[in-house]
Write a protein that holds these residues in place. Structure first.
Motif, mmCIF file in Angstrom:
data_model
loop_
_atom_site.group_PDB
_atom_site.id
_atom_site.type_symbol
_atom_site.label_atom_id
_atom_site.label_comp_id
_atom_site.label_asym_id
_atom_site.label_seq_id
_atom_site.Cartn_x
_atom_site.Cartn_y
_atom_site.Cartn_z
ATOM 1 N N SER A 7 0.865 -1.273 -0.033
ATOM 2 C CA SER A 7 0.009 -0.087 0.132
ATOM 3 C C SER A 7 0.981 1.158 0.152
ATOM 4 O O SER A 7 0.579 2.089 -0.814
ATOM 5 C CB SER A 7 -1.112 0.037 1.299
ATOM 6 O OG SER A 7 -1.684 1.139 1.206
ATOM 7 N N SER A 126 1.447 1.325 -3.915
ATOM 8 C CA SER A 126 0.250 2.353 -4.533
ATOM 9 C C SER A 126 -0.100 1.999 -5.804
ATOM 10 O O SER A 126 -0.475 1.020 -6.523
ATOM 11 C CB SER A 126 0.515 3.670 -4.037
ATOM 12 O OG SER A 126 -0.632 4.550 -4.160
ATOM 13 N N MET A 142 -9.604 7.549 -7.547
ATOM 14 C CA MET A 142 -8.379 7.856 -6.985
ATOM 15 C C MET A 142 -7.369 8.611 -7.828
ATOM 16 O O MET A 142 -6.934 9.530 -7.128
ATOM 17 C CB MET A 142 -7.783 6.622 -6.368
ATOM 18 C CG MET A 142 -8.839 5.973 -5.438
ATOM 19 S SD MET A 142 -7.799 4.276 -4.985
ATOM 20 C CE MET A 142 -6.698 4.916 -3.862
ATOM 21 N N VAL A 169 -6.869 -1.902 -3.843
ATOM 22 C CA VAL A 169 -7.133 -0.530 -3.494
ATOM 23 C C VAL A 169 -6.278 -0.210 -2.389
ATOM 24 O O VAL A 169 -6.464 -0.703 -1.223
ATOM 25 C CB VAL A 169 -8.719 -0.512 -3.158
ATOM 26 C CG1 VAL A 169 -8.860 0.850 -2.604
ATOM 27 C CG2 VAL A 169 -9.560 -0.995 -4.175
ATOM 28 N N PHE A 172 -6.437 2.061 2.235
ATOM 29 C CA PHE A 172 -7.512 2.264 2.654
ATOM 30 C C PHE A 172 -7.583 2.424 4.317
ATOM 31 O O PHE A 172 -6.573 1.669 4.782
ATOM 32 C CB PHE A 172 -8.202 0.671 2.559
ATOM 33 C CG PHE A 172 -9.544 0.399 2.995
ATOM 34 C CD1 PHE A 172 -10.544 1.065 2.039
ATOM 35 C CD2 PHE A 172 -10.022 -0.109 4.270
ATOM 36 C CE1 PHE A 172 -11.860 0.855 2.534
ATOM 37 C CE2 PHE A 172 -11.204 -0.354 4.540
ATOM 38 C CZ PHE A 172 -12.555 0.381 3.903
ATOM 39 N N ALA A 180 -10.021 6.132 -1.224
ATOM 40 C CA ALA A 180 -9.674 4.455 -1.374
ATOM 41 C C ALA A 180 -11.178 4.006 -0.766
ATOM 42 O O ALA A 180 -11.489 3.003 -1.462
ATOM 43 C CB ALA A 180 -8.838 4.219 -0.209
ATOM 44 N N THR A 196 -8.607 -4.285 -0.251
ATOM 45 C CA THR A 196 -8.163 -3.226 0.119
ATOM 46 C C THR A 196 -6.814 -3.570 0.862
ATOM 47 O O THR A 196 -6.937 -4.602 1.687
ATOM 48 C CB THR A 196 -9.238 -2.653 1.234
ATOM 49 O OG1 THR A 196 -9.611 -3.311 2.305
ATOM 50 C CG2 THR A 196 -10.336 -2.220 0.463
#
Length: 216
Positions: A7, A126, A142, A169, A172, A180, A196
């Motif tokens: 992420s 990301s 996004m 995603v 989150f 998100a 997520t």
């Protein structure tokens, strides 16, 4: 296939990268998701906030910058540039810009080939994680799909690389401005498979097993 999809930056389980490619491995760092940002601002951010090359060196790897713009329309040259490389790492930014860069350079097809051979691992955070998914539908809530800069094709690409069979995603329930939760809600309403990730978390795929790492 070996994947590490985070992420935010390297997440909370960065040491697991060593299990994917080993100490001293050459890693090509792709930062084309940031091509909308002026070069001077990017260098200042690397000096003062986060430099993925320095971070990878600290983890024991041998990273180098791979600017895909130099390989647009030259997939053969890119294949040569990636000889002896153990991993491609794609940083965050605009997922649609990164996806275009992968297509225009031929990195998308090359990744699929070398991942299937297990001669290369892929990782990213990301945007770098998003492009690995089944589609970029929902990610357009996004990131701006139409945003381009010099040398880029204007038409956005919504097909993901399909390295996993769902949409990723990132950010989150995290301290980031990306929408998100809106993206996840839209994907759920459309019945599109997605997962997520909170900042710190990553999806690790090795030996056919996909697991969530870096959980709080």
């Amino acid at each position: 296939m070996r994947l590490y999809l985070s992420s935010y930056r390297f997440g909370a389980a960065a040491d697991m990268l060593l299990g994917l490619v080993g100490a001293g491995a050459r890693i090509a760092v792709v930062s084309n998701a940031l091509d909308l940002i002026p070069e001077e601002s990017r260098r200042a951010y690397a000096r003062n906030v986060h430099d993925p090359l320095a971070a990878l060196r600290d983890l024991g790897f041998a990273p180098f910058e791979l600017d895909l713009r130099g390989y647009f329309g030259r997939p053969g040259a890119l294949e040569q540039a990636l000889e002896g490389v153990s991993m491609v790492w794609a940083v965050g930014g605009n997922a649609f810009l990164l996806r275009r860069a992968m297509a225009q350079s031929g990195l998308d097809a090359l990744l699929l080939k070398r991942l299937a051979e297990d001669s290369l691992a892929y990782g990213g955070w990301s945007a770098g994680a998003c492009v690995a998914g089944s589609t970029l539908r929902g990610i357009d809530l996004m990131d701006e799909p139409e945003a381009v800069t010099e040398a880029y094709d204007p038409a956005p690409i919504y097909d993901g690389l399909g390295l996993v069979d769902f949409v990723i995603v990132p950010h989150f329930d995290s301290d980031h401005p990306e929408a998100a939760s809106v993206s996840a809600a839209w994907l759920a309403k459309q019945g599109i498979a997605h997962r997520t990730l909170r900042d710190g978390e990553a999806l690790l795929l090795r030996e056919g097993r996909l697991e969530l790492v870096g959980e709080a």
